[in-house]
Design an enzyme around this catalytic site. Sequence first.
Site, PDB file in Angstrom:
ATOM      1  CE1 TYR A  32      48.477  43.191  51.272  1.00  0.00           C
ATOM      2  CE2 TYR A  32      46.371  42.222  51.890  1.00  0.00           C
ATOM      3  CZ  TYR A  32      47.110  43.058  51.080  1.00  0.00           C
ATOM      4  OH  TYR A  32      46.481  43.745  50.068  1.00  0.00           O
ATOM      5  CE  LYS A 146      46.722  40.008  48.991  1.00  0.00           C
ATOM      6  NZ  LYS A 146      46.092  41.171  48.390  1.00  0.00           N
ATOM      7  CD  GLU A 178      47.122  45.414  40.539  1.00  0.00           C
ATOM      8  OE1 GLU A 178      46.628  44.298  40.711  1.00  0.00           O
ATOM      9  OE2 GLU A 178      48.175  45.780  41.098  1.00  0.00           O
ATOM     10  CG  LEU A 202      48.506  40.565  43.875  1.00  0.00           C
ATOM     11  CD1 LEU A 202      49.845  40.433  44.596  1.00  0.00           C
ATOM     12  CD2 LEU A 202      47.381  40.700  44.885  1.00  0.00           C
TER      13      LEU A 202
HETATM   14  N1  PDD Z   1      42.603  42.515  47.105  1.00  0.00           N
HETATM   15  N2  PDD Z   1      45.265  43.507  42.880  1.00  0.00           N
HETATM   16  C1  PDD Z   1      45.368  44.138  44.072  1.00  0.00           C
HETATM   17  C2  PDD Z   1      46.127  45.409  44.142  1.00  0.00           C
HETATM   18  C3  PDD Z   1      44.747  43.576  45.218  1.00  0.00           C
HETATM   19  O1  PDD Z   1      44.848  44.187  46.408  1.00  0.00           O
HETATM   20  C4  PDD Z   1      44.010  42.362  45.094  1.00  0.00           C
HETATM   21  C5  PDD Z   1      43.383  41.702  46.290  1.00  0.00           C
HETATM   22  C6  PDD Z   1      43.921  41.768  43.830  1.00  0.00           C
HETATM   23  C7  PDD Z   1      43.160  40.498  43.612  1.00  0.00           C
HETATM   24  O2  PDD Z   1      43.844  39.397  44.171  1.00  0.00           O
HETATM   25  P1  PDD Z   1      43.067  38.119  44.717  1.00  0.00           P
HETATM   26  O3  PDD Z   1      42.182  37.664  43.608  1.00  0.00           O
HETATM   27  O4  PDD Z   1      44.138  37.148  45.016  1.00  0.00           O
HETATM   28  O5  PDD Z   1      42.297  38.571  45.924  1.00  0.00           O
HETATM   29  C8  PDD Z   1      44.567  42.361  42.758  1.00  0.00           C
HETATM   30  C9  PDD Z   1      42.117  42.153  48.401  1.00  0.00           C
HETATM   31  C10 PDD Z   1      42.836  41.063  49.048  1.00  0.00           C
HETATM   32  C11 PDD Z   1      40.641  41.892  48.355  1.00  0.00           C
HETATM   33  O6  PDD Z   1      39.945  42.706  47.748  1.00  0.00           O
HETATM   34  O7  PDD Z   1      40.160  40.953  48.942  1.00  0.00           O
END
Ligand code: PDD
Length: 289
Positions: A32, A146, A178, A202
């Site tokens: 996703y 993801k 993280e 991620l």
């Molecule tokens: N979170 N690490 C995890 C485990 C995550 O679920 C997310 C994203 C990130 C940050 O990724 P990005 O900067 O691409 O959103 C890191 C969800 C999608 C959010 O909080 O929107």
Amino acid sequence: MEYVILNGDLIERSKAKVDIEDRGYQFGDGVYEVIRVYNGKMFTADEHLERLLESGKKIELNIPYSKDQLKQMLIEMIERNNLELGIVYMQFSRGTSPRNHAYPGADVAPVLTAYTRETTRPVESMRNGVKAILIEDIRWLRCDIKSLNLLGNIMAKQKAAQSGSFEAIQHRGDTVTEGSSSNIAIVKDGTLYTHPATNLILNGITRRKINEICRETGIALKESAFTKEDLLAADEVFMSSTSAEVTPIIEIEGKLIGNGSPGPITNKLQNLFEESIEKQCGSLTVKIR
Ligand code: PDD
């Protein structure tokens, strides 16, 4: 009327139905993305859609659309729903077939679902900072994907919520990985540290943008792992994600970070991140400062 995407079609939400043997539903077998929408325009859509296609490849889930086709479908949905400020959620499951752990044959098509949601920018927490807890990272070893499987993440977030904190910062042994739904960075003596983009995290699109800003503006950046002790002794800590953007963390496990208010490098990165949103999506009406 709210419209959603089910496979290639934009349809009314109430008409979108997924089978009970959808593999996303039964196994969490799918991938996703969440993309921010500001002023009706997606921010860093290419990066998110490229990561979605990569996540698909990593689990041998063949997404039968190109990045541009996906982008076009999302743009139509955003326009149809008149979404100005919010997010787009999009997922591919491995499709519907009689329950069996092994993947179904190539004749079973992945199931695409997507919707929009109005959400404001979390300006209060971006201005004032939030609290976090520490928690052992019990997730699998492919956190770079993801995946729809989020049990480890949601259990961590629930623990944070129960203790009145906004985020759970995960660690494997001594090493900080993280957040439950965000990446974590610390600042020590003017240098920003963040876990390298390995299988243990991620590689956030927000994280990548922040790193790019550091390189462009001369903020010292080290993509190297740091410990729990480093975290608690940091001058500044922040989390980054699509929904939280750059949010300062001012207290961890009841211990203040620095003097307990957002630090100067975090504030600078927030401003520069906001500028990069405005460059892509136009002027924001609600700003951090
Ligand atoms: N979170 N690490 C995890 C485990 C995550 O679920 C997310 C994203 C990130 C940050 O990724 P990005 O900067 O691409 O959103 C890191 C969800 C999608 C959010 O909080 O929107």
